[in-house]
Design a protein around this motif. Structure first.
Motif, PDB file in Angstrom:
ATOM      1  N   GLY A 820       0.627  -1.316  -0.112  1.00  0.00           N
ATOM      2  CA  GLY A 820       0.016   0.105   0.124  1.00  0.00           C
ATOM      3  C   GLY A 820       0.810   1.360  -0.003  1.00  0.00           C
ATOM      4  N   GLU A 821       1.995   0.988   0.253  1.00  0.00           N
ATOM      5  CA  GLU A 821       2.944   2.346   0.220  1.00  0.00           C
ATOM      6  C   GLU A 821       3.523   2.814  -1.260  1.00  0.00           C
ATOM      7  N   LEU A 822       3.256   1.608  -2.020  1.00  0.00           N
ATOM      8  CA  LEU A 822       3.891   1.945  -3.529  1.00  0.00           C
ATOM      9  C   LEU A 822       2.857   3.099  -4.133  1.00  0.00           C
ATOM     10  N   LYS A 823       2.980   4.431  -3.889  1.00  0.00           N
ATOM     11  CA  LYS A 823       2.121   5.243  -4.529  1.00  0.00           C
ATOM     12  C   LYS A 823       2.069   5.577  -5.920  1.00  0.00           C
ATOM     13  N   HIS A 824       3.133   5.093  -6.689  1.00  0.00           N
ATOM     14  CA  HIS A 824       3.042   5.112  -7.968  1.00  0.00           C
ATOM     15  C   HIS A 824       2.986   3.681  -8.729  1.00  0.00           C
ATOM     16  N   LEU A 825       2.506   2.763  -8.086  1.00  0.00           N
ATOM     17  CA  LEU A 825       2.311   1.429  -8.806  1.00  0.00           C
ATOM     18  C   LEU A 825       1.251   1.519  -9.732  1.00  0.00           C
ATOM     19  N   GLN A 826       1.511   1.116 -10.849  1.00  0.00           N
ATOM     20  CA  GLN A 826       0.121   1.198 -12.111  1.00  0.00           C
ATOM     21  C   GLN A 826      -0.295  -0.311 -12.586  1.00  0.00           C
ATOM     22  N   THR A 827       0.559  -1.387 -12.643  1.00  0.00           N
ATOM     23  CA  THR A 827       0.302  -2.321 -12.770  1.00  0.00           C
ATOM     24  C   THR A 827       0.848  -3.638 -11.878  1.00  0.00           C
ATOM     25  N   LEU A 828      -0.151  -4.423 -11.390  1.00  0.00           N
ATOM     26  CA  LEU A 828       0.442  -5.561 -10.463  1.00  0.00           C
ATOM     27  C   LEU A 828      -0.179  -6.879 -11.314  1.00  0.00           C
ATOM     28  N   ASP A 829       0.647  -7.727 -11.832  1.00  0.00           N
ATOM     29  CA  ASP A 829       0.345  -8.740 -12.542  1.00  0.00           C
ATOM     30  C   ASP A 829       0.312 -10.147 -11.732  1.00  0.00           C
ATOM     31  N   MET A 830      -0.755 -10.631 -11.171  1.00  0.00           N
ATOM     32  CA  MET A 830      -0.833 -11.760 -10.234  1.00  0.00           C
ATOM     33  C   MET A 830      -1.548 -12.866 -10.882  1.00  0.00           C
ATOM     34  N   ARG A 831      -1.660 -12.938 -12.019  1.00  0.00           N
ATOM     35  CA  ARG A 831      -2.148 -13.957 -12.953  1.00  0.00           C
ATOM     36  C   ARG A 831      -1.454 -15.472 -12.743  1.00  0.00           C
ATOM     37  N   ASN A 832      -2.178 -16.324 -12.628  1.00  0.00           N
ATOM     38  CA  ASN A 832      -1.747 -17.769 -12.349  1.00  0.00           C
ATOM     39  C   ASN A 832      -1.143 -18.107 -11.085  1.00  0.00           C
ATOM     40  N   ILE A 845      -3.850   2.892  -3.147  1.00  0.00           N
ATOM     41  CA  ILE A 845      -3.341   3.215  -4.291  1.00  0.00           C
ATOM     42  C   ILE A 845      -4.395   2.864  -5.320  1.00  0.00           C
ATOM     43  N   SER A 846      -5.632   2.954  -5.058  1.00  0.00           N
ATOM     44  CA  SER A 846      -6.989   2.690  -5.826  1.00  0.00           C
ATOM     45  C   SER A 846      -6.804   3.226  -7.246  1.00  0.00           C
ATOM     46  N   GLN A 847      -6.329   4.424  -6.930  1.00  0.00           N
ATOM     47  CA  GLN A 847      -6.675   5.506  -8.237  1.00  0.00           C
ATOM     48  C   GLN A 847      -5.725   5.243  -9.392  1.00  0.00           C
ATOM     49  N   SER A 848      -4.525   4.479  -9.202  1.00  0.00           N
ATOM     50  CA  SER A 848      -3.590   4.658 -10.119  1.00  0.00           C
ATOM     51  C   SER A 848      -3.445   2.892 -10.586  1.00  0.00           C
ATOM     52  N   LEU A 849      -3.780   1.939  -9.507  1.00  0.00           N
ATOM     53  CA  LEU A 849      -3.523   0.802  -9.946  1.00  0.00           C
ATOM     54  C   LEU A 849      -4.413  -0.346 -10.509  1.00  0.00           C
ATOM     55  N   ARG A 850      -3.820  -0.907 -11.664  1.00  0.00           N
ATOM     56  CA  ARG A 850      -4.757  -1.920 -12.331  1.00  0.00           C
ATOM     57  C   ARG A 850      -3.990  -3.300 -12.116  1.00  0.00           C
ATOM     58  N   VAL A 851      -4.809  -4.201 -11.347  1.00  0.00           N
ATOM     59  CA  VAL A 851      -4.536  -5.607 -11.261  1.00  0.00           C
ATOM     60  C   VAL A 851      -4.647  -6.337 -12.281  1.00  0.00           C
ATOM     61  N   LEU A 852      -3.847  -7.387 -12.775  1.00  0.00           N
ATOM     62  CA  LEU A 852      -4.231  -8.355 -13.652  1.00  0.00           C
ATOM     63  C   LEU A 852      -4.239  -9.847 -12.693  1.00  0.00           C
ATOM     64  N   ALA A 853      -5.490 -10.519 -12.931  1.00  0.00           N
ATOM     65  CA  ALA A 853      -5.604 -11.548 -12.062  1.00  0.00           C
ATOM     66  C   ALA A 853      -6.285 -12.502 -12.699  1.00  0.00           C
ATOM     67  N   GLY A 854      -6.493 -14.016 -12.153  1.00  0.00           N
ATOM     68  CA  GLY A 854      -6.904 -14.884 -12.795  1.00  0.00           C
ATOM     69  C   GLY A 854      -6.526 -15.459 -14.199  1.00  0.00           C
ATOM     70  N   ASP A 855      -7.072 -15.672 -15.233  1.00  0.00           N
ATOM     71  CA  ASP A 855      -6.864 -16.071 -16.571  1.00  0.00           C
ATOM     72  C   ASP A 855      -7.078 -15.037 -17.585  1.00  0.00           C
ATOM     73  N   SER A 856      -7.754 -14.009 -17.112  1.00  0.00           N
ATOM     74  CA  SER A 856      -8.122 -12.802 -17.779  1.00  0.00           C
ATOM     75  C   SER A 856      -7.147 -11.849 -17.909  1.00  0.00           C
ATOM     76  N   GLY A 857      -6.760 -11.260 -19.266  1.00  0.00           N
ATOM     77  CA  GLY A 857      -5.899  -9.909 -19.288  1.00  0.00           C
ATOM     78  C   GLY A 857      -6.452  -8.673 -18.863  1.00  0.00           C
ATOM     79  N   ASP A 858      -7.886  -8.727 -18.628  1.00  0.00           N
ATOM     80  CA  ASP A 858      -8.468  -7.434 -18.541  1.00  0.00           C
ATOM     81  C   ASP A 858      -8.135  -7.025 -16.877  1.00  0.00           C
ATOM     82  N   GLY A 859      -8.036  -5.716 -16.692  1.00  0.00           N
ATOM     83  CA  GLY A 859      -7.424  -5.362 -15.594  1.00  0.00           C
ATOM     84  C   GLY A 859      -8.545  -4.949 -14.659  1.00  0.00           C
ATOM     85  N   VAL A 860      -8.380  -5.366 -13.458  1.00  0.00           N
ATOM     86  CA  VAL A 860      -9.277  -4.748 -12.010  1.00  0.00           C
ATOM     87  C   VAL A 860      -8.814  -4.051 -11.613  1.00  0.00           C
TER      88      VAL A 860
END
Length: 1145
Positions: A820-832, A845-860
């Protein structure tokens, strides 16, 4: 000291960044410049700034007409000076205090500036444009006019059928296949696949007998469905001759693939798939023919024009001249006039003058548009517009061509993917036909025919000695290249005579003559059209691609990062955009699609052209396969960038006296042994990827010998097992690429690389990150995918500039709260990974972060509601326990959401006190209760000021319906209920802003209790999600659906959308007629077909620290003792599903 934004270009070299460096050097009082050195630096800066001020508007700001200027002697000298001056500044900065006080670094450079710049600059004028005036029909003589080209018949037939009958292809895009190289493999078994026309057993016997008699054949088989492909395995077989012989014997035969025999036959399956046949289903009024320069677009369009022209009342064929700017061509008015004039030929005896109106510019264009449109309105027309370069041009021309029902057709050609894609998306009547390469048989026939027509055929060898094979491999089926290279080949054979025929293979080095050999001028002009159309920044990036050999595939990420390290681009996102532009403009070809592995390549002829242009600028020198070492060795200029390719004898670097002491970039492609790294004194970029000769001992020496200014070190695919301690000497290293190596740990010295921006260790044996990772304050990309790493250290929270973190396909189960301290984090890829939740602190960091999860490439996206003030307001002792009662769910049992949700883990009798005390400001909440919603808990939820999404899950069957009162929930827009049977009812004016109501239910006794959705005034949609293990027509489920369906018909907002899920798809209930048939929407047997992985992900977590806290444990609530049979049932069914999946797979 660091320079500001860098802008190295092929035209001006390092001029702009070196001026910034000089300014910083002169302003820095601690640099200890001697008075004479300061005076020299000020003089150099003043002179070069004057040159830069002239070049900026005249070259850097223009497109297409700066080629002659960039080759001018003065600009070439300024370019070389900029590189040397850049080295001089860096050399000076590496000196200590005493050394700086005793050296004069700029004296020699000042003399060069005076001689080559100052004395010439006053009389210097910007060279005239290198572009020649182009007429509307400039392409008329580009290809030889005699007859149809070999291999054009298939294209012609497909396009005629497309225009006359339409297409059944829903994609409205006929993609071209990747080229299959033609090879004769000596000394190893090869596999050849040939598609033949086998109509009966007799033809099959003929084919098998012919193949069996061919020399070198070891085995034959008939494969494919239908069985129309001959699979031949053998050694030294000539595939072209074999295919030609089969054509004569059984009719149609097409060479599909030549490869090594040890490769799995299954690999050939995608290449054997036939193109879908074109049937009469959808009318095609406009065909966009897309292809590479020289690919035959214009020729096939002209063939169609002459073949079909008699069927139309009026017809037009015209070409659009490319402009020398980013705006549409100024000759567009001339093009419109040409369309109007041609359209009237043979239709009227007194054609109107195209310039019948008054005015100029846009007014004249509009007059022509109106006249053309009026003339064609009631006529059946065929309009061919060749070579569209700008979308704006096509928009203007398209306005002039009226749509009618008289059978008119439009054909346009373009080499730009972006234009084809926009046509495809903007108009449903447009079909994009991508012109493919000629197959190897047709290509060889064309090359052989031209060579023999010149009289040189009897001097050409056979098999590997036949240079036509090399031409076919180099041209990739490009007709224009095949024609002119084969013509040049014939001339060489006449000059060399029969005794030196094999020397013709030197035409593979065509990059040394493609701009100079007279017979190749038409080919060069075609490529120059596209090159001159590029802005300077794209030319620079494209010329850098000349480092590749035509057999190399381009790895996008690797190339983009080298662009950054070279100083061409400053940010990765910007560089990715430029890479996409080169794809859109047709210079880089992408193979694959969004759902499969993508790879990229550049056509060999284009690479040859780019190498020629690169030599003109002394931009990059390529040695190895397909390069002329003698030309490079004799060059009077220093080598600035060097590409060594596999098989190059590196002793030539010293024997030919090539000066690489000022080389700033070294890229090695393939295995090159014995590279003398001590000769490279000023490297900034070193890429040794996939060089199997590089091992631990070499790397240690490299780190000791390299200069301190190295910014990029690429070691991917080498055999190194350990990063040496000497790595710490690379103080200015920005990009470290060690993926796909054998290293198992990162040394502590990694923390001394203070300028490191990208750390890529994917596909290694690294098990943990060192604590010293916290020292990398400039790091913005951390990639550890496909490693055994199981956890990240809390120190990653210190990486304040981190933008991209990839932990994909690792053993990481949870991330530290410090994320949560990574204020500039934009992409977190935790797929598979097994991660389904994030620490609640990540909500910061909800305003900047896009999370890639599951099997989809769509960001959350992450939910809102957590801020620094909220965290600071929680007492320290309570903050440590917050993780036990709150997290952020990324993958939800309702399906993959676009936004994550704050989730309370486990099952509870009441809403936990900690949630009530500290988290009432959350925007969403997901909580599982044992069997009911208490009044005070509903009151708390109703009063949450920011609550927009609420998920209530009930462990046991609700004995009494939950009544949602008419107070609170002012912000709530989405309400989801997960229960055996959703017994819930709404008071009038309850949840006034609710738009989405969603149920997930299982099975239970039927109930006809009203839900009262008519009281939800803003309701728009109701979704039913049935459990994957129960039929949706079960009594308890179907009864609720019937109740809601009836109420929806009475809702004031009707029609209310009612949907039931089929997997993650939502099917309208109305399409099934009644709730009794809803089962059919959920797959076979009335069961929803959600992926087994998703089902397993949704099981409640069982943790030891939940004991005694009112949280579900071992299928039983410890507070009330109620058995949770649904969870037992769930786990049993999940186990069954997993077993079935493993068995079927």
């Amino acid at each position: 000291m660091e320079a500001a934004a860098m802008a190295v270009t092929a035209a001006t070299g390092a001029l702009e960044p070196v001026l910034l460096k000089l300014a910083a050097l002169l302003d820095d009082g601690e640099c200890n410049l001697l008075e004479g050195s300061r005076s020299d630096a000020e003089f150099i800066r003043s002179e070069l700034e004057a040159v830069h001020s002239l070049l900026t508007p005249n070259i850097l700001g223009r497109m297409g007409d700066d080629d002659a200027a960039c080759k001018d002697g003065l600009i070439a000298e300024v370019r070389e000076l900029s590189y040397d001056l850049d080295d001089a500044v860096d050399d000076f900065l590496e000196l200590n205090f005493e050394q700086r006080r005793s050296t004069s670094p700029f004296g020699e450079l000042k003399a060069r500036v005076e001689e080559h710049v100052s004395n010439r600059f006053s009389d210097w004028k910007l060279p005239a444009t290198s572009l020649r005036p182009l007429s509307v029909n400039r392409r008329a003589g580009l290809l030889p006019p005699d007859g149809d080209l070999v291999g054009m018949g298939k294209r012609k037939e497909e396009l005629i059928e497309l225009l006359e009958q339409g297409s059944s292809d829903a994609s409205r895009w006929r993609k071209r296949k990747p080229h299959v190289p033609l090879r004769i493999i000596r000394g190893e078994m090869q596999q050849i696949v040939i598609k033949v026309a086998i109509l009966d057993e007799r033809n099959r016997s003929k084919a098998m007998t012919l193949v069996a008699k061919t020399g070198g054949v070891c085995s034959i088989a008939i494969v494919g469905d239908p069985r129309d492909k001959v699979l031949v395995v053998g050694d030294g077989i000539d595939p072209i001759k074999l295919t030609s012989a089969l054509r004569k014997k059984v009719g149609h035969a097409e060479l599909l693939q030549v490869s090594q025999a040890n490769k799995d036959v299954k690999e050939t399956t995608p290449m054997l798939a036939p193109v879908k046949s074109i049937c009469e289903f959808h009318e095609v009024k406009t065909v966009c023919i897309l292809g590479l320069p020289g690919g035959g677009k214009t020729r096939v369009a002209r063939v169609l024009y002459h073949t079909l022209g008699t069927q139309f009342q009026c017809r037009v064929f015209t070409s659009v001249s490319p402009s020398s700017s980013s705006s549409p061509s100024p000759n567009l008015t001339e093009t419109l006039a040409d369309i109007f004039a041609q359209a009237q030929l043979g239709v009227t005896d007194t054609p109107s003058t195209p310039y019948g109106g008054s005015g100029t510019g846009r007014a004249l264009q509009q007059h022509l548009i109106d006249n053309i449109s009026a003339f064609l309105l009631n006529k059946k027309y065929l309009i061919v517009i060749d070579d569209i370069w700008h979308w704006e041009e096509w928009e203007v021309i398209r306005k002039s061509i009226p749509k009618n029902d008289l059978g008119g057709r439009i054909i346009m050609t373009t080499r730009l993917n972006s234009i084809a894609e926009k046509c495809h998306s903007d108009d449903n009547d447009v079909f994009v036909y991508e012109v493919g390469d000629l197959d190897n048989n047709d290509a060889l026939s064309l090359s052989w025919g031209i060579a023999t027509k010149s009289g040189a055929g009897n001097k050409i060898g056979t098999g590997e000695d036949n240079p036509c094979y090399d031409i076919v491999n180099m041209c990739y089926g490009m007709p224009l290249a095949l024609i002119w290279l084969s013509s040049a080949l014939a001339g060489e054979i006449e000059e060399l005579g029969g005794a030196e025929v094999k020397k013709c293979r030197d035409l593979r080095h065509i990059e040394d003559g493609i701009l100079d050999i007279p017979s190749l001028q038409p080919l060069a002009e075609s490529l120059c059209l596209g090159y001159n159309h590029l802005p300077l920044y794209l030319r620079t990036l494209l010329l850098y691609c000349s480092a590749y050999h035509w057999s190399n595939r381009i790895e996008r990420g690797r190339l983009v990062r080298r662009w950054i390290a070279e100083g061409f681009v400053s940010e990765e996102k910007e560089a990715e955009g430029y890479f996409g532009e080169l794809i859109d403009r047709g210079w880089i070809t992408q193979h694959g699609d969004n759902n499969s592995y993508n790879y990229y390549e550049i056509h060999p002829v284009m690479l040859a052209f780019l190498r020629c242009k690169s030599k003109e600028y002394n931009f990059l020198t390529c040695l190895g396969l397909g390069s002329d070492t003698s030309t490079s060795a004799s060059s009077p200029r220093l080598i600035r960038r060097l590409s060594l390719q596999g098989g190059y004898p590196v002793d030539c670097l010293s024997s030919m006296s090539m000066d690489v002491s000022h080389t700033c970039s070294l890229v090695v492609l393939g295995d090159v042994a014995g590279i003398p790294f001590n000769m490279f004194k000023r490297l900034r970029v070193l890429d040794l990827e996939d060089n199997k000769d590089i091992q631990d001992s070499h790397l240690q020496g490299i780190c000791e010998q390299l200069s301190l200014r190295v910014r990029y070190l690429g070691l991917k695919g080498t055999r190194i097992r350990k990063l040496p301690q000497e790595m710490r000497k690379l103080k200015h290293l920005e990009i470290l690429y060690v993926g796909s190596t054998r290293i198992s740990e990162l040394p502590q010295e990694i923390g001394e690389l203070k300028h490191l921006r990208i750390l890529d260790v994917r596909n290694t044996d690294i098990t943990e990150l060192p604590l010293q990772i916290r020292e990398l304050q400039h790091l913005h990309t951390l990639d550890v995918r496909n490693t055994p790493i199981s956890e990240l250290p809390p120190q990653v929270g210190k990486l304040q500039n981190l933008k991209i973190m990839c932990v994909r396909s690792t053993g990481v189960r949870e991330l530290p709260k410090e994320i949560g301290e990574l204020k500039h984090l934009q992409t977190l890829d935790m797929r598979n990974t097994s991660m389904r939740e994030l620490p609640w602190q990540a909500g910061q960091i909800s305003q900047s972060l896009r999370v890639l999860a599951g099997d989809s490439g769509d960001g959350v996206r992450l939910p809102e509601g957590v801020c620094e003030a909220l965290i600071n307001a929680i007492p320290g002792a309570a903050r440590a326990k917050c993780r036990e009662v709150l997290s952020i769910a990324i993958i939800d049992r309702f399906g993959p959401p676009l936004v994550g949700i704050f989730k309370v883990p486990g099952s509870h009798m009441r809403i936990p006190k900690m949630i009530k005390d500290h988290f009432r400001v959350l925007s969403c909440l997901d909580i599982r209760l044992c069997h009911k919603l208490e009044d005070d808990d509903q009151k708390f939820l109703a009063e949450m000021p920011n609550l927009q999404t609420l998920v209530l899950r009930f462990e046991a069957l609700l004995r009494q319906p939950i009544t949602i009162k008419d107070t609170g929930f002012q912000m709530l827009e989405s309400f989801r209920v997960d229960s055996r049977v959703p017994r819930i009812t709404f008071h009038e004016d309850a949840m006034p802003n609710l738009k989405l109501l969603e149920f997930k239910f299982y099975a239970g006794p039927p109930s006809d209790n009203p839900v009262c959705i008519t009281n939800l005034k803003s309701l728009q949609k109701v979704v039913f999600r049935c459990s994957p293990w129960y039929k949706s027509d079960a009594p308890g489920i179907s009864a609720t659906v019937d109740v809601v369906k009836k109420e929806a018909e009475e809702h004031p907002n009707r029609p209310i959308t009612l949907l039931i899920n089929a997997g993650y798809k939502e099917i309208p209930i109305e399409s099934h007629g009644s709730s009794e048939n809803i089962a059919g929407s959920s797959g076979t047997s009335g069961i929803d077909t959600e992926p087994a992985q998703a089902q397993h992900d949704n099981l409640p977590a069982v943790r030891d620290d939940y004991k005694g806290k009112g949280i579900l444990l071992d299928g039983r609530c410890p507070t009330c003792g109620r058995a949770t049979k649904i969870e037992e049932e769930t786990q049993d069914r999940v186990a069954d599903i997993e077993i079935q999946t493993e068995t079927t797979s």
